[in-house]
Scaffold this motif. Sequence first.
Motif, PDB file in Angstrom:
ATOM      1  N   GLY A 171      55.698  52.074  51.578  1.00 60.38           N
ATOM      2  CA  GLY A 171      55.968  50.665  51.807  1.00 60.38           C
ATOM      3  C   GLY A 171      54.744  49.787  51.870  1.00 60.38           C
ATOM      4  O   GLY A 171      54.880  48.559  51.954  1.00 60.38           O
ATOM      5  N   CYS A 172      53.546  50.352  51.800  1.00 58.71           N
ATOM      6  CA  CYS A 172      52.315  49.568  51.900  1.00 58.71           C
ATOM      7  C   CYS A 172      52.187  48.626  50.705  1.00 58.71           C
ATOM      8  O   CYS A 172      52.082  49.064  49.556  1.00 58.71           O
ATOM      9  N   ARG A 173      52.159  47.316  50.961  1.00 65.51           N
ATOM     10  CA  ARG A 173      52.097  46.339  49.873  1.00 65.51           C
ATOM     11  C   ARG A 173      50.754  46.388  49.138  1.00 65.51           C
ATOM     12  O   ARG A 173      50.690  46.170  47.931  1.00 65.51           O
ATOM     13  N   PHE A 174      49.681  46.669  49.882  1.00 60.27           N
ATOM     14  CA  PHE A 174      48.362  46.738  49.265  1.00 60.27           C
ATOM     15  C   PHE A 174      48.330  47.867  48.231  1.00 60.27           C
ATOM     16  O   PHE A 174      47.865  47.687  47.100  1.00 60.27           O
ATOM     17  N   THR A 175      48.830  49.037  48.604  1.00 58.51           N
ATOM     18  CA  THR A 175      48.863  50.177  47.680  1.00 58.51           C
ATOM     19  C   THR A 175      49.773  49.886  46.495  1.00 58.51           C
ATOM     20  O   THR A 175      49.449  50.229  45.351  1.00 58.51           O
ATOM     21  N   LEU A 176      50.911  49.242  46.758  1.00 58.27           N
ATOM     22  CA  LEU A 176      51.835  48.910  45.677  1.00 58.27           C
ATOM     23  C   LEU A 176      51.200  47.941  44.690  1.00 58.27           C
ATOM     24  O   LEU A 176      51.355  48.084  43.470  1.00 58.27           O
ATOM     25  N   ASN A 177      50.467  46.958  45.196  1.00 54.96           N
ATOM     26  CA  ASN A 177      49.785  46.013  44.304  1.00 54.96           C
ATOM     27  C   ASN A 177      48.735  46.716  43.447  1.00 54.96           C
ATOM     28  O   ASN A 177      48.557  46.383  42.268  1.00 54.96           O
ATOM     29  N   LYS A 178      48.030  47.693  44.033  1.00 56.83           N
ATOM     30  CA  LYS A 178      47.041  48.457  43.273  1.00 56.83           C
ATOM     31  C   LYS A 178      47.722  49.300  42.196  1.00 56.83           C
ATOM     32  O   LYS A 178      47.181  49.480  41.094  1.00 56.83           O
ATOM     33  N   LEU A 179      48.898  49.825  42.501  1.00 55.37           N
ATOM     34  CA  LEU A 179      49.662  50.570  41.498  1.00 55.37           C
ATOM     35  C   LEU A 179      50.026  49.659  40.334  1.00 55.37           C
ATOM     36  O   LEU A 179      49.880  50.032  39.161  1.00 55.37           O
ATOM     37  N   ARG A 180      50.479  48.460  40.645  1.00 59.50           N
ATOM     38  CA  ARG A 180      50.869  47.516  39.587  1.00 59.50           C
ATOM     39  C   ARG A 180      49.677  47.128  38.720  1.00 59.50           C
ATOM     40  O   ARG A 180      49.794  47.055  37.495  1.00 59.50           O
ATOM     41  N   ASP A 181      48.537  46.875  39.376  1.00 56.57           N
ATOM     42  CA  ASP A 181      47.328  46.527  38.621  1.00 56.57           C
ATOM     43  C   ASP A 181      46.924  47.659  37.683  1.00 56.57           C
ATOM     44  O   ASP A 181      46.526  47.424  36.532  1.00 56.57           O
ATOM     45  N   ALA A 182      47.003  48.892  38.183  1.00 58.53           N
ATOM     46  CA  ALA A 182      46.602  50.042  37.377  1.00 58.53           C
ATOM     47  C   ALA A 182      47.536  50.254  36.187  1.00 58.53           C
ATOM     48  O   ALA A 182      47.091  50.628  35.094  1.00 58.53           O
ATOM     49  N   ILE A 183      48.822  50.005  36.376  1.00 58.63           N
ATOM     50  CA  ILE A 183      49.780  50.118  35.271  1.00 58.63           C
ATOM     51  C   ILE A 183      49.425  49.120  34.168  1.00 58.63           C
ATOM     52  O   ILE A 183      49.393  49.467  32.975  1.00 58.63           O
ATOM     53  N   ARG A 184      49.124  47.876  34.581  1.00 57.53           N
ATOM     54  CA  ARG A 184      48.783  46.842  33.599  1.00 57.53           C
ATOM     55  C   ARG A 184      47.458  47.134  32.898  1.00 57.53           C
ATOM     56  O   ARG A 184      47.208  46.625  31.803  1.00 57.53           O
ATOM     57  N   SER A 185      46.618  47.962  33.524  1.00 59.79           N
ATOM     58  CA  SER A 185      45.307  48.289  32.948  1.00 59.79           C
ATOM     59  C   SER A 185      45.306  49.632  32.226  1.00 59.79           C
ATOM     60  O   SER A 185      44.245  50.223  31.993  1.00 59.79           O
ATOM     61  N   GLY A 186      46.496  50.106  31.878  1.00 58.62           N
ATOM     62  CA  GLY A 186      46.576  51.359  31.130  1.00 58.62           C
ATOM     63  C   GLY A 186      46.362  52.588  31.997  1.00 58.62           C
ATOM     64  O   GLY A 186      45.684  53.539  31.581  1.00 58.62           O
ATOM     65  N   ASN A 187      46.905  52.566  33.218  1.00 59.13           N
ATOM     66  CA  ASN A 187      46.820  53.685  34.165  1.00 59.13           C
ATOM     67  C   ASN A 187      45.404  53.921  34.680  1.00 59.13           C
ATOM     68  O   ASN A 187      45.045  55.044  35.051  1.00 59.13           O
ATOM     69  N   VAL A 188      44.609  52.863  34.695  1.00 55.29           N
ATOM     70  CA  VAL A 188      43.241  52.948  35.218  1.00 55.29           C
ATOM     71  C   VAL A 188      43.092  51.946  36.369  1.00 55.29           C
ATOM     72  O   VAL A 188      43.407  50.769  36.208  1.00 55.29           O
ATOM     73  N   GLN A 189      42.602  52.431  37.481  1.00 56.87           N
ATOM     74  CA  GLN A 189      42.389  51.557  38.635  1.00 56.87           C
ATOM     75  C   GLN A 189      40.996  50.942  38.583  1.00 56.87           C
ATOM     76  O   GLN A 189      39.997  51.648  38.470  1.00 56.87           O
ATOM     77  N   HIS A 190      40.955  49.611  38.641  1.00 58.24           N
ATOM     78  CA  HIS A 190      39.663  48.934  38.684  1.00 58.24           C
ATOM     79  C   HIS A 190      39.036  49.144  40.059  1.00 58.24           C
ATOM     80  O   HIS A 190      39.702  49.079  41.082  1.00 58.24           O
ATOM     81  N   ARG A 191      37.738  49.373  40.066  1.00 60.01           N
ATOM     82  CA  ARG A 191      37.041  49.619  41.330  1.00 60.01           C
ATOM     83  C   ARG A 191      36.397  48.336  41.833  1.00 60.01           C
ATOM     84  O   ARG A 191      35.624  47.689  41.125  1.00 60.01           O
ATOM     85  N   LEU A 192      36.715  47.977  43.078  1.00 59.20           N
ATOM     86  CA  LEU A 192      36.089  46.838  43.743  1.00 59.20           C
ATOM     87  C   LEU A 192      35.138  47.287  44.845  1.00 59.20           C
ATOM     88  O   LEU A 192      34.257  46.532  45.244  1.00 59.20           O
ATOM     89  N   SER A 193      35.325  48.499  45.355  1.00 66.58           N
ATOM     90  CA  SER A 193      34.499  48.967  46.472  1.00 66.58           C
ATOM     91  C   SER A 193      33.603  50.123  46.040  1.00 66.58           C
ATOM     92  O   SER A 193      33.986  50.976  45.239  1.00 66.58           O
ATOM     93  N   GLN A 194      32.416  50.148  46.601  1.00 66.96           N
ATOM     94  CA  GLN A 194      31.492  51.251  46.366  1.00 66.96           C
ATOM     95  C   GLN A 194      31.990  52.498  47.101  1.00 66.96           C
ATOM     96  O   GLN A 194      32.584  52.402  48.172  1.00 66.96           O
TER      97      GLN A 194
END
Length: 332
Positions: A154-177
């Motif tokens: 149910g975590c909205r933050f994780t769900l949003n990251k899943l959606r972003d990764a789907i739109r990016s071709g199953n790749v998660q963009h990195r914002l944090s070191q």
Amino acid sequence: MCCCSVCSDGRGETKVSVIEGDIRDRELLRRACKGATLVFHTASLIDYNGAVEYSELHAVNVKATRLLLETCIQQSVSSFIYTSSIEVAGPNRCGEPIINGHEDTPYYSYPISNYSKTKLEAEQICLQANGELLRDGGHLATCALRPMFIYGPGCRFTLNKLRDAIRSGNVQHRLSQQSAKVNPVYVGNAALAHLQAGRALRDPEKRAVVGGNFYYVSDDTPHISYCDLTHALMSPLGFSIQNKPILPIFLLYLLAFFMEILQAVLRRVLRFTPPLNRQLVTMVNTPFSFSYQKACREFGYSPRYDWEEARRSTTDWLASVLPAERRLANKT
């Protein structure tokens, strides 16, 4: 807001009554608190990107907290637990790290965002109410819990990251070191900490110790950056992650600064919510971890779910929503 009133029916069974409404509604709060002995105050507006006006945040997060406390005093509710946030502690604007800190760790921090300002003010109101005289002659006991980043089904933050990764071709963009490690807490353990703190406030000896204090809440989830946590949860589903941030951190910070200026300029004519701000860049790139041992010592907190169980539960939830999210992404 959703209020849950819990009581026993005398046969060992628990009855839960749900009351939905606005936490700023005095009459609703009166009905929710009537006959209660313990209140968990978890309702708040969460805002990471300036999408909510400060007046709205203050009304819900601060004024409603004060109103709820006043209602508890009038209804002679003897115990009150406030769900605070790690953001009331920092990180500060300079991104100064804390590694394995504790409740007494010295650290200069003025809240960066309106959200963190209102959460800190509400926490202070809660703790200052400890010892207030109740209508029936008793005294109110309060404490505040500061969970680290809460993840789980149910975590909205994780769900949003899943959606972003789907739109990016199953790749998660990195914002944090990768070095910007924090110690997240699984939602089941965060909930358990509230229950255990509630029991402590009902115990006369522990009540005297716990009342008026705040506590950091985490568990045995590995210390990890925000992005690497999301990757650990999504990688079993076939998602990868970039090795380095999409831009150098100073450029991300500069970009966020210009987005904030644009948001301020357009505020009167256009509702623009930037996807990035300086607070978010600082938060996800600052090592910021705290021990939960004080909670263990003073009110008996003991995490129930280990990392493997927490990760499996969260990944299973992501797997359950993945087909629908892929269909939605294909339509857009």
